[in-house]
Design an enzyme around this catalytic site. Sequence first.
Site, mmCIF file in Angstrom:
data_model
loop_
_atom_site.group_PDB
_atom_site.id
_atom_site.type_symbol
_atom_site.label_atom_id
_atom_site.label_comp_id
_atom_site.label_asym_id
_atom_site.label_seq_id
_atom_site.Cartn_x
_atom_site.Cartn_y
_atom_site.Cartn_z
ATOM 1 N N ASP A 1 -7.190 -33.567 -64.975
ATOM 2 C CA ASP A 1 -8.550 -33.437 -65.309
ATOM 3 C C ASP A 1 -7.926 -31.592 -66.337
ATOM 4 O O ASP A 1 -9.123 -31.747 -68.105
ATOM 5 C CB ASP A 1 -9.046 -32.173 -64.735
ATOM 6 C CG ASP A 1 -11.080 -32.018 -64.874
ATOM 7 O OD1 ASP A 1 -11.217 -32.347 -65.531
ATOM 8 O OD2 ASP A 1 -10.827 -32.087 -63.676
ATOM 9 N N LYS B 1 4.391 -30.922 -61.453
ATOM 10 C CA LYS B 1 5.094 -29.465 -61.308
ATOM 11 C C LYS B 1 6.192 -29.406 -60.073
ATOM 12 O O LYS B 1 6.413 -29.198 -59.057
ATOM 13 C CB LYS B 1 4.204 -28.928 -60.550
ATOM 14 C CG LYS B 1 4.305 -27.679 -60.668
ATOM 15 C CD LYS B 1 4.364 -26.704 -61.444
ATOM 16 C CE LYS B 1 4.158 -24.964 -61.549
ATOM 17 N NZ LYS B 1 4.656 -24.367 -62.383
ATOM 18 N N TYR C 1 -8.480 -33.644 -55.415
ATOM 19 C CA TYR C 1 -9.953 -33.882 -55.292
ATOM 20 C C TYR C 1 -11.096 -34.754 -54.757
ATOM 21 O O TYR C 1 -11.877 -34.388 -54.319
ATOM 22 C CB TYR C 1 -10.505 -34.749 -57.155
ATOM 23 C CG TYR C 1 -10.480 -33.879 -58.054
ATOM 24 C CD1 TYR C 1 -9.623 -32.208 -57.981
ATOM 25 C CD2 TYR C 1 -10.892 -34.011 -59.316
ATOM 26 C CE1 TYR C 1 -9.268 -30.890 -58.878
ATOM 27 C CE2 TYR C 1 -10.633 -33.218 -60.415
ATOM 28 C CZ TYR C 1 -9.781 -31.252 -60.261
ATOM 29 O OH TYR C 1 -10.082 -30.704 -61.291
ATOM 30 N N ASP D 1 -9.081 -31.747 -71.208
ATOM 31 C CA ASP D 1 -9.809 -30.686 -72.017
ATOM 32 C C ASP D 1 -8.664 -30.037 -72.461
ATOM 33 O O ASP D 1 -9.287 -30.133 -74.322
ATOM 34 C CB ASP D 1 -10.097 -30.017 -70.927
ATOM 35 C CG ASP D 1 -11.430 -31.074 -70.309
ATOM 36 O OD1 ASP D 1 -11.982 -31.822 -70.406
ATOM 37 O OD2 ASP D 1 -12.701 -30.263 -69.882
#
Length: 369
Positions: free
Chosen positions: A258, A201, A144, A262
């Site tokens: 993020d 990952k 981001y 959620d």
Amino acid sequence: MTATYKICLLAGDGIGPEIIAEGVKVLNAVGAKYDTAFEYTDALIGGIAIDETGEPLPAATLDAARASDAVLLAAVGGPKWDTTDPNAPRPEQGLLGIRKELGLYTNLRPVQIFNALADASTLKPEIVDGVDMMIVRELTGGLYFGMRERFYDEDGAGPNGTKGQRAYDTLEYSEYEIERIARQAFEIARKRKNKVTSVDKANVLETSRLWREIVHRVHDEAYADVELEDLLVDNTAMQLINRPADFDVVVTENMFGDILSDEAAQITGSLGMLASASMGDGVALYEPSHGSAPDIAGQGIANPLAQILSVEMMLRYSFDMGEAADDIRRAVTQVLDEGWRTGDIKDAETPADKIVGTVAMGDLIVERL
Ligand code: NAD
């Protein structure tokens, strides 16, 4: 002597002004009980800041935030400011900007089930029973904040040799950024169930291989007493739904965090109940996890509990007022146990006279306090 704390209030857009008023009401009640004075400064952020100043994060807002002991934010955004024009100001730039400017590199998202609302989860009650986790998301690095560009590829140098628009975003992490977030996660785990799940990952991404190496070094050097497990992000997405009660502290990079936070929020089934904190080495920022809910703004029906629970986190982490924070949690639990609900958390069995609006819900919490 009366303690005094300065709080910068950022109401933002949509339901923001309605719910932040309830947060302030609760703070004032706590202040009266614990002989503490809270002084408030209002400042602009998001869409309303764009309307009034042309910028989503005016300099005056940053000054007000820096001059305070903590920042209480409600939410930003709405269809009025939605645009695909990459050069137009967007409300979320206010959020990303204030996190960056205040150096808020850690985002804490607690995910806890209130027993009275266990039925709201789409998962079976036996799966969600005992869910109590803290997602620790890196907030100022990674994809981001990396270099990005969108351009017209004249030469067709892209993967399939065709001309056309191309774009890229860059995912980058430094050892320093990983180390400080890892430390935060281990410190928090020590105050909880002493377990950290580090999500990456590493089978594909170089940043993830660095992430894993540094998290393990920090662990072995200073936190060997904390249980540490590594989990790939795709597997984590599955396990959060399979066995959510097994997680304690989950630490991960910005974009994975993020998405996973959620997902974890949905385990509770009630977005209007979840708070969050963003902290660095100075002033911290507290806000609900949900957005500005433009669909219900101005109707007086928004659930103020996530905002009120963000006040709980502020008291706990910024002002070291653990007892007052526990009071708020108890009051929220009690009000829910008594059957009071806002529209978003009611179910088919909720009697009509137990469904209350934003202000009435805030009043109930203050009464129980
Ligand atoms: P949202 O969280 O605002 O709303 C999703 C749904 O949940 C809506 O139906 C809404 O009515 C409901 N809801 C959310 N909070 C509620 C509350 N406290 N009480 C009752 N119902 C509630 O997400 P969205 O609709 O995807 O986004 C709306 C706007 O908010 C967008 O502009 C988005 O960019 C912005 N947003 C802001 C933040 C933030 O400020 N941190 C976070 C997410 C989205």
